[in-house]
Scaffold this motif. Sequence first.
Motif, PDB file in Angstrom:
ATOM      1  N   VAL A   1      17.501-104.269  45.003  1.00  0.00           N
ATOM      2  CA  VAL A   1      16.409-105.400  45.533  1.00  0.00           C
ATOM      3  C   VAL A   1      15.017-104.531  44.945  1.00  0.00           C
ATOM      4  CG1 VAL A   1      15.257-105.946  47.571  1.00  0.00           C
ATOM      5  CG2 VAL A   1      17.606-105.955  47.550  1.00  0.00           C
ATOM      6  N   GLU A   2      15.067-103.202  45.530  1.00  0.00           N
ATOM      7  CA  GLU A   2      13.805-102.594  44.912  1.00  0.00           C
ATOM      8  C   GLU A   2      13.884-102.155  43.568  1.00  0.00           C
ATOM      9  OE1 GLU A   2      11.060-101.988  46.669  1.00  0.00           O
ATOM     10  OE2 GLU A   2      11.945-103.070  48.675  1.00  0.00           O
ATOM     11  N   ALA A   3      13.159-102.831  42.593  1.00  0.00           N
ATOM     12  CA  ALA A   3      13.387-102.814  41.267  1.00  0.00           C
ATOM     13  C   ALA A   3      12.935-101.446  40.742  1.00  0.00           C
ATOM     14  CB  ALA A   3      12.320-103.876  40.483  1.00  0.00           C
ATOM     15  N   THR A   4      11.978-100.632  41.211  1.00  0.00           N
ATOM     16  CA  THR A   4      11.906 -99.274  40.556  1.00  0.00           C
ATOM     17  C   THR A   4      12.441 -98.294  41.337  1.00  0.00           C
ATOM     18  OG1 THR A   4       9.688 -99.204  42.024  1.00  0.00           O
ATOM     19  CG2 THR A   4       9.505-100.191  39.888  1.00  0.00           C
ATOM     20  N   ALA A   5      13.358 -98.377  42.255  1.00  0.00           N
ATOM     21  CA  ALA A   5      14.159 -97.267  42.955  1.00  0.00           C
ATOM     22  C   ALA A   5      15.541 -97.124  42.292  1.00  0.00           C
ATOM     23  CB  ALA A   5      14.208 -97.531  44.636  1.00  0.00           C
ATOM     24  N   PHE A   6      15.811 -96.094  42.257  1.00  0.00           N
ATOM     25  CA  PHE A   6      17.237 -95.660  41.706  1.00  0.00           C
ATOM     26  C   PHE A   6      17.758 -94.163  42.164  1.00  0.00           C
ATOM     27  CE2 PHE A   6      14.415 -93.341  38.563  1.00  0.00           C
ATOM     28  CZ  PHE A   6      14.864 -92.389  38.230  1.00  0.00           C
ATOM     29  N   ILE A   7      19.000 -94.170  42.319  1.00  0.00           N
ATOM     30  CA  ILE A   7      19.759 -93.115  42.364  1.00  0.00           C
ATOM     31  C   ILE A   7      20.578 -92.242  41.428  1.00  0.00           C
ATOM     32  CG2 ILE A   7      21.808 -94.592  43.088  1.00  0.00           C
ATOM     33  CD1 ILE A   7      22.330 -93.034  45.801  1.00  0.00           C
TER      34      ILE A   7
ATOM     35  N   LYS B   1      25.992 -80.913  42.933  1.00  0.00           N
ATOM     36  CA  LYS B   1      26.433 -81.533  44.383  1.00  0.00           C
ATOM     37  C   LYS B   1      25.240 -81.883  45.219  1.00  0.00           C
ATOM     38  CE  LYS B   1      30.238 -77.835  44.356  1.00  0.00           C
ATOM     39  NZ  LYS B   1      30.623 -76.427  45.096  1.00  0.00           N
ATOM     40  N   THR B   2      24.245 -82.613  44.525  1.00  0.00           N
ATOM     41  CA  THR B   2      23.115 -83.306  45.146  1.00  0.00           C
ATOM     42  C   THR B   2      23.221 -84.593  44.623  1.00  0.00           C
ATOM     43  OG1 THR B   2      21.537 -82.792  43.544  1.00  0.00           O
ATOM     44  CG2 THR B   2      22.001 -81.278  45.427  1.00  0.00           C
ATOM     45  N   ILE B   3      22.575 -85.600  45.674  1.00  0.00           N
ATOM     46  CA  ILE B   3      22.167 -86.788  45.538  1.00  0.00           C
ATOM     47  C   ILE B   3      20.763 -87.208  45.754  1.00  0.00           C
ATOM     48  CG2 ILE B   3      22.530 -89.300  46.084  1.00  0.00           C
ATOM     49  CD1 ILE B   3      25.440 -88.552  47.070  1.00  0.00           C
ATOM     50  N   ASN B   4      20.106 -87.670  44.644  1.00  0.00           N
ATOM     51  CA  ASN B   4      18.634 -87.914  44.732  1.00  0.00           C
ATOM     52  C   ASN B   4      18.246 -89.561  44.628  1.00  0.00           C
ATOM     53  OD1 ASN B   4      16.808 -85.221  44.315  1.00  0.00           O
ATOM     54  ND2 ASN B   4      19.190 -85.097  43.619  1.00  0.00           N
ATOM     55  N   VAL B   5      17.293 -89.717  45.411  1.00  0.00           N
ATOM     56  CA  VAL B   5      16.709 -91.250  45.410  1.00  0.00           C
ATOM     57  C   VAL B   5      15.275 -91.128  44.927  1.00  0.00           C
ATOM     58  CG1 VAL B   5      16.309 -93.283  46.785  1.00  0.00           C
ATOM     59  CG2 VAL B   5      18.393 -92.273  47.086  1.00  0.00           C
ATOM     60  N   LEU B   6      15.034 -91.931  44.252  1.00  0.00           N
ATOM     61  CA  LEU B   6      13.538 -91.629  43.741  1.00  0.00           C
ATOM     62  C   LEU B   6      12.940 -92.932  43.242  1.00  0.00           C
ATOM     63  CD1 LEU B   6      13.683 -89.826  40.234  1.00  0.00           C
ATOM     64  CD2 LEU B   6      15.428 -90.092  41.508  1.00  0.00           C
ATOM     65  N   ASP B   7      11.702 -93.111  43.024  1.00  0.00           N
ATOM     66  CA  ASP B   7      10.935 -94.208  42.319  1.00  0.00           C
ATOM     67  C   ASP B   7      10.601 -93.824  41.179  1.00  0.00           C
ATOM     68  OD1 ASP B   7       8.744 -95.987  41.737  1.00  0.00           O
ATOM     69  OD2 ASP B   7       8.944 -96.809  43.639  1.00  0.00           O
ATOM     70  N   ALA B   8      10.900 -94.859  39.987  1.00  0.00           N
ATOM     71  CA  ALA B   8      10.748 -94.587  38.416  1.00  0.00           C
ATOM     72  C   ALA B   8       9.037 -94.128  38.397  1.00  0.00           C
ATOM     73  CB  ALA B   8      11.292 -95.678  37.899  1.00  0.00           C
ATOM     74  N   ARG B   9       8.093 -94.581  39.333  1.00  0.00           N
ATOM     75  CA  ARG B   9       6.697 -94.699  39.050  1.00  0.00           C
ATOM     76  C   ARG B   9       6.408 -93.311  39.717  1.00  0.00           C
ATOM     77  NH1 ARG B   9       5.766 -99.945  42.269  1.00  0.00           N
ATOM     78  NH2 ARG B   9       7.036 -98.914  43.538  1.00  0.00           N
ATOM     79  N   ALA B  10       7.125 -92.724  40.439  1.00  0.00           N
ATOM     80  CA  ALA B  10       6.729 -91.331  41.027  1.00  0.00           C
ATOM     81  C   ALA B  10       7.971 -90.314  41.111  1.00  0.00           C
ATOM     82  CB  ALA B  10       6.109 -91.563  42.241  1.00  0.00           C
TER      83      ALA B  10
ATOM     84  N   PRO C   1      25.194-103.944  47.942  1.00  0.00           N
ATOM     85  CA  PRO C   1      24.458-105.208  47.685  1.00  0.00           C
ATOM     86  C   PRO C   1      24.193-106.114  49.067  1.00  0.00           C
ATOM     87  CG  PRO C   1      26.772-105.755  47.043  1.00  0.00           C
ATOM     88  CD  PRO C   1      26.684-104.167  47.353  1.00  0.00           C
ATOM     89  N   HIS C   2      25.057-105.911  50.031  1.00  0.00           N
ATOM     90  CA  HIS C   2      24.708-106.650  51.458  1.00  0.00           C
ATOM     91  C   HIS C   2      23.863-105.946  52.311  1.00  0.00           C
ATOM     92  CE1 HIS C   2      28.133-108.653  49.754  1.00  0.00           C
ATOM     93  NE2 HIS C   2      28.864-107.696  49.788  1.00  0.00           N
ATOM     94  N   ASN C   3      23.821-104.272  51.974  1.00  0.00           N
ATOM     95  CA  ASN C   3      22.725-103.651  52.889  1.00  0.00           C
ATOM     96  C   ASN C   3      22.024-102.728  51.937  1.00  0.00           C
ATOM     97  OD1 ASN C   3      23.493-104.178  56.026  1.00  0.00           O
ATOM     98  ND2 ASN C   3      25.490-103.490  54.940  1.00  0.00           N
ATOM     99  N   PRO C   4      20.949-103.327  51.102  1.00  0.00           N
ATOM    100  CA  PRO C   4      20.445-102.552  50.106  1.00  0.00           C
ATOM    101  C   PRO C   4      19.733-101.172  50.236  1.00  0.00           C
ATOM    102  CG  PRO C   4      19.807-104.997  50.138  1.00  0.00           C
ATOM    103  CD  PRO C   4      20.217-104.562  51.504  1.00  0.00           C
ATOM    104  N   THR C   5      19.630-100.798  51.438  1.00  0.00           N
ATOM    105  CA  THR C   5      19.083 -99.635  51.694  1.00  0.00           C
ATOM    106  C   THR C   5      20.087 -98.423  51.854  1.00  0.00           C
ATOM    107  OG1 THR C   5      19.122 -99.955  54.084  1.00  0.00           O
ATOM    108  CG2 THR C   5      17.018-100.445  52.922  1.00  0.00           C
ATOM    109  N   ASN C   6      21.404 -98.994  51.666  1.00  0.00           N
ATOM    110  CA  ASN C   6      22.430 -98.132  51.943  1.00  0.00           C
ATOM    111  C   ASN C   6      23.207 -97.930  50.421  1.00  0.00           C
ATOM    112  OD1 ASN C   6      21.830 -98.492  54.672  1.00  0.00           O
ATOM    113  ND2 ASN C   6      23.697 -99.372  55.230  1.00  0.00           N
ATOM    114  N   PHE C   7      24.092 -96.841  50.380  1.00  0.00           N
ATOM    115  CA  PHE C   7      24.808 -96.475  49.359  1.00  0.00           C
ATOM    116  C   PHE C   7      25.993 -95.906  49.545  1.00  0.00           C
ATOM    117  CE2 PHE C   7      21.996 -92.869  49.553  1.00  0.00           C
ATOM    118  CZ  PHE C   7      22.673 -91.769  49.238  1.00  0.00           C
ATOM    119  N   TYR C   8      27.095 -95.932  48.809  1.00  0.00           N
ATOM    120  CA  TYR C   8      28.353 -95.255  48.949  1.00  0.00           C
ATOM    121  C   TYR C   8      28.234 -94.098  47.672  1.00  0.00           C
ATOM    122  CZ  TYR C   8      30.172 -99.205  51.506  1.00  0.00           C
ATOM    123  OH  TYR C   8      30.797-100.129  52.364  1.00  0.00           O
TER     124      TYR C   8
END
Length: 463
Positions: free
Chosen positions: A296-302, A308-317, A337-344
């Motif tokens: 959903v958030e076009a510039t956010a990725f994981i 042993k770390t996971i990072n969520v960030l914005d491509a612009r920052a 995809p049913h809860n776009p703020t969540n991830f497995y």
Amino acid sequence: MISAIQWIRQGAAAQHPEKFNFDEKEYERITQIAKDRLGDAQFDLNAAQEQAGMDLDSDSESEERDNNIKDDMEMNADDRDEEEDQAQGAQSFMNRKDLAYHANSEEDPYITLKNDEEEEAEEKEELEVLPTDNLLIAAKTEDDVSQLEVYLYERSAENLYVHHDIMLPSFPLCIEWLDFHCGEKAGQEGHGNYVAVGTFEPDIEIWNLDVVDAMIPQTILGQQPGTKNKKRSKKANDKYHVDAVMDMSWNKQHRNFLLSSSSDTTVKLWDLTNSTCVQSYNHHKDKVQSVAWNPVEATAFITGSYDKTINVLDARAPEKTATWKLQSDVESLVWDPHNPTNFYAATEDGIIQYFDVRQANGSAGGKPLFTLQAHDSAVSALDVNPRIPGCIATGSTDKQVKIWNTTDNKPSMVTSRNFELGHIFSAKFCPDTPLELAISGSNGKVHVWDMSSNAGVRQVYGQ
């Protein structure tokens, strides 16, 4: 073995694929690619020869030349004798008076070859992809030969077969489908049908799946022209990867962007309009195993790493990241995809965890919504059903494929199967049919599982 698979939705492929046209322009492209790929190898060979002091003895060279000349003379003599024998045979053949001559092949009853138009029509029919067909891409390696097998799946007949294949230069690790025109087709209107391939090599090849018998990719990301006599730097940089490409993710909203993660610890953002790297991210300390754009958030990725770390960030920052610290290496990450703020997140110790990015406290990630011991070995395959909420599939090196119901964050196993595919490396839900799952593993076979045939699945999901 098959290391990765990917579905292509119905209607995305051209109904009548093109045949590769080997013209002068394509010949020049092939020549240039070959020169560039041989650059590093030639440099390494020259360096090794200089270091080892491989000076050939002049007497040995002279003796070898003499032997070569002698061999050439003997071969030429044999060739002349053979030509004389052929000429005599042809002359005796022409003197026969009982031969029948025909003005063209249509009059000759012994010539039964089809004409070009009939062959083209028959081949066109064989290669046709109907709007109701799905394509399924498999990255396969057998006897040190790697290739992409493009399967066609006829659902009504439950028929799965290889439509065409593409030879690869190195062992494939990941594949990603995209529909954005690139390379020589960049700028064209409409949608295409391409696959990006990441291998043990640092370059990313993008192939046009609507071209049969293609010899070269549509474009290559990270290729450095003009390296024939100059070794490409092996130090991580902002322009290209220098080690194996582990994962990729195509941005479905900003369609010209592709993310790639690598063993060189970096993540690269590529602009497909000109096949260049426009941003490099260096927030991990070990190889980056997984990367995924938010749906959903076009510039956010994981991103997930062997640090042993996971990072969520914005491509612009890129300097602002939220980090989750785990107990084991990350194997796979998938947004819900049913809860776009969540991830497995799937890890090497067989655990699945489910996170909500909104629970992050500044740069520190929050606790998981649930933790599931899914397998006894590493979770090497993970996918979320795009059409049924709370339905995920996992696969492992323990050879098991499992379906889980995660409704209300209370995971429970629906069913478990061993399809005799060896270690499971990939499992993908079909985008067009909710209860079809493609599975592949170490024995080099692809299996499409109709989960509606399972009583437990029908009971839980009511399909």
